[in-house]
Design an enzyme around this catalytic site. Structure first.
Site, PDB file in Angstrom:
ATOM      1  N   HIS A 147       0.806  -1.221   0.000  1.00  0.00           N
ATOM      2  CA  HIS A 147       0.000   0.000   0.000  1.00  0.00           C
ATOM      3  C   HIS A 147       0.838   1.268   0.000  1.00  0.00           C
ATOM      4  O   HIS A 147       0.306   2.368   0.164  1.00  0.00           O
ATOM      5  CB  HIS A 147      -0.935  -0.008   1.220  1.00  0.00           C
ATOM      6  N   LYS A 149       2.941   4.516  -1.254  1.00  0.00           N
ATOM      7  CA  LYS A 149       2.744   5.497  -2.328  1.00  0.00           C
ATOM      8  C   LYS A 149       3.897   6.498  -2.243  1.00  0.00           C
ATOM      9  O   LYS A 149       3.739   7.586  -1.692  1.00  0.00           O
ATOM     10  CB  LYS A 149       1.398   6.211  -2.173  1.00  0.00           C
ATOM     11  N   ASP A 154      16.323  10.496  -8.382  1.00  0.00           N
ATOM     12  CA  ASP A 154      17.786  10.680  -8.362  1.00  0.00           C
ATOM     13  C   ASP A 154      18.403  10.439  -6.988  1.00  0.00           C
ATOM     14  O   ASP A 154      19.482  10.972  -6.689  1.00  0.00           O
ATOM     15  CB  ASP A 154      18.158  12.087  -8.849  1.00  0.00           C
TER      16      ASP A 154
END
Length: 220
Positions: A147, A149, A154
């Site tokens: 779950h 996100k 870089d």
């Protein structure tokens, strides 16, 4: 007395000295660490100018042009990647975000994506598009939802929050994103990504299943 030529040379020398001093001060001055919060839902605006070099005035779509929104800011942060993009996301169906990731891939940016295994099979998922483009995607192997996100640009810029990369999240839900370059916040997410990337290596689990083959009992 000084000649006009000597005075002119002196003025030029002073001007160059001042310019060098300004450049030196700018270099020595610590760069401000980026910290930004974005909220959704966001106004639906044209984003074509973000993907192309053309002016927003040349686009003929009916959406508002030249407007900065939370979504355009998110796209710009993603497209700022020059070497790598690590993405760990539960749901990924937004076509503009998929377009941005594929554009980075074509530029030669190294991209790694981890997604929830159940969401991959959903018809609107963009994971198939990413794989078709040649982007490396790994699915979670655990029984619980993957779950997370977050993404790391870089190895220096963290993008995280409640926002799934879906059209409904961007345009219809109350969501948030934190964008930060604070090393103390970025480093734990880099560590978490590396751990999940290794844990969800399909070759690793294939070897494990070969070493522990299932046993079947033949029916009489």
């Amino acid at each position: 007395m000084w000649t006009v030529k000597e005075v002119g040379l002196g003025v030029v020398a002073v001007a160059l000295s001042l310019e060098l001093i300004v450049l030196l001060v700018r270099r020595l001055k610590p760069r401000r660490t980026l910290n930004e919060v974005l909220f959704f839902p966001t106004e639906t605006v044209c984003v074509e100018h973000i993907f192309t070099s053309s002016s927003s005035d040349t686009c003929l779509c009916s959406l508002a042009h030249g407007v900065e929104s939370s979504f355009t800011r998110l796209l710009r942060h993603i497209l700022s990647a020059s070497s790598s993009l690590d993405l760990c996301i539960f749901a990924f169906s937004n076509m503009d975000l998929s377009r941005a990731v594929c554009m980075l891939h074509r530029r030669g940016v190294t991209i790694r994506v981890i997604v929830d295994k159940d969401y991959v099979a959903i018809s609107c998922s963009q994971i198939g598009v990413l794989r078709k483009a040649g982007i490396c995607v790994r699915c979670s192997v655990d029984s619980v939802f993957m779950h997370h996100k977050f993404s790391v640009v870089d190895g220096r810029l963290l993008i995280t929050g409640s926002l799934n990369w879906t059209l409904s999240a961007v345009q219809g839900n109350m969501e948030n994103i934190l964008v930060t370059e604070e090393p103390d916040l970025v480093k734990p997410f880099i560590k978490e990504f590396h751990k999940l990337w290794a844990h969800n290596d399909p070759a690793r689990h294939h070897r494990s299943s070969d070493q522990n083959p299932a046993h079947f009992t033949a029916r009489a």
